[in-house]
Design a protein around this motif. Structure first.
Motif, PDB file in Angstrom:
ATOM      1  N   GLU A  20       0.822  -1.212   0.000  1.00 48.21           N
ATOM      2  CA  GLU A  20       0.000   0.000   0.000  1.00 48.21           C
ATOM      3  C   GLU A  20       0.858   1.265   0.000  1.00 48.21           C
ATOM      4  OE1 GLU A  20      -3.051   0.173  -0.643  1.00 48.21           O
ATOM      5  OE2 GLU A  20      -4.077  -1.633   0.059  1.00 48.21           O
ATOM      6  N   GLU A  50      -5.632   4.290  -0.527  1.00 49.24           N
ATOM      7  CA  GLU A  50      -4.526   3.360  -0.236  1.00 49.24           C
ATOM      8  C   GLU A  50      -3.923   3.647   1.141  1.00 49.24           C
ATOM      9  OE1 GLU A  50      -5.072   1.262  -2.260  1.00 49.24           O
ATOM     10  OE2 GLU A  50      -4.761   1.776  -4.359  1.00 49.24           O
ATOM     11  N   HIS A  53      -6.205   2.100   3.598  1.00 56.06           N
ATOM     12  CA  HIS A  53      -6.008   0.640   3.677  1.00 56.06           C
ATOM     13  C   HIS A  53      -4.801   0.313   4.541  1.00 56.06           C
ATOM     14  CE1 HIS A  53      -8.152  -0.180  -0.415  1.00 56.06           C
ATOM     15  NE2 HIS A  53      -8.981   0.146   0.553  1.00 56.06           N
ATOM     16  N   GLU A 136     -10.551  -2.085  -3.944  1.00 53.61           N
ATOM     17  CA  GLU A 136      -9.509  -2.377  -4.948  1.00 53.61           C
ATOM     18  C   GLU A 136     -10.158  -2.711  -6.296  1.00 53.61           C
ATOM     19  OE1 GLU A 136      -6.902  -1.311  -4.004  1.00 53.61           O
ATOM     20  OE2 GLU A 136      -6.137  -2.125  -2.126  1.00 53.61           O
TER      21      GLU A 136
HETATM   22 FE   LIG Z   1      -5.271  -0.506  -1.358  1.00 55.40          FE
END
Ligand SMILES: [Fe+2]
Ligand SMILES: [Fe+2]
Length: 163
Positions: A20, A50, A53, A136
């Motif tokens: 990530e 991202e 995440h 994603e």
């Molecule tokens: Fe991601």
């Protein structure tokens, strides 16, 4: 061979945590290389997703009493910075294409992780991982739509297997 879902889950999360950071910096370079456009706005948003995440994956690692792997973090940090810098040089198509291809792998990775979390009966974790897999897939769809119809796409998909 005996399997250990906890070990498997930790390994995927460590890979994702490093992946990530590479993705986030690569996207930062990418949107900065674009002129103001809906694409630029969307990729900037993807960068933020991202980072989100990475934070969530880090929290699950902590709950599993595990940590990111420092060397892997450094390697992927460097990859992200390098890719981010080369977006200014590599033209429009290549970063878009490889981003889409990468995203398709990321969603599968989160789905695999969710299966291990399920074996461990970590139901909140399953839900969170599947939500990341879903995001994603949204990223992949965006890049897919962005490169659709490009003259390089047929040859690239024959060589690299994503379209
Ligand atoms: Fe991601
Ligand atoms: Fe993504």
């Amino acid at each position: 061979m005996a399997t250990d879902p906890k070990k498997d889950l930790i390994r995927i999360l460590q890979n994702a945590h490093a992946g990530e950071v590479a993705a986030a910096y690569a996207y930062r370079g990418h949107w900065k290389s674009l002129k103001d456009s809906p694409e630029k706005t969307r990729i900037r948003e993807i960068e933020a997703e991202e980072w989100d995440h990475r934070r969530r994956v880090g929290e699950w690692l902590e709950k599993l009493n595990a940590k990111p792997r420092p060397l892997r973090e450094k390697v992927f940090w460097t990859i992200g910075r390098t890719l981010g810098a080369t977006c200014f040089l590599s033209g429009w198509f290549m970063p878009m294409y490889f981003a889409g291809r990468l995203e398709s792998q990321n969603s599968l990775e989160y789905e695999d992780a969710a299966a291990f979390a399920y074996e461990l009966e970590m139901h909140d974790c399953v839900e969170d991982l599947l939500d990341m897999a879903r995001v994603e897939i949204e990223h992949e769809v965006f890049f897919h739509e962005t490169v659709a119809g490009h003259r390089l796409l047929p040859i690239m998909s024959r060589v690299f297997g994503w379209s």
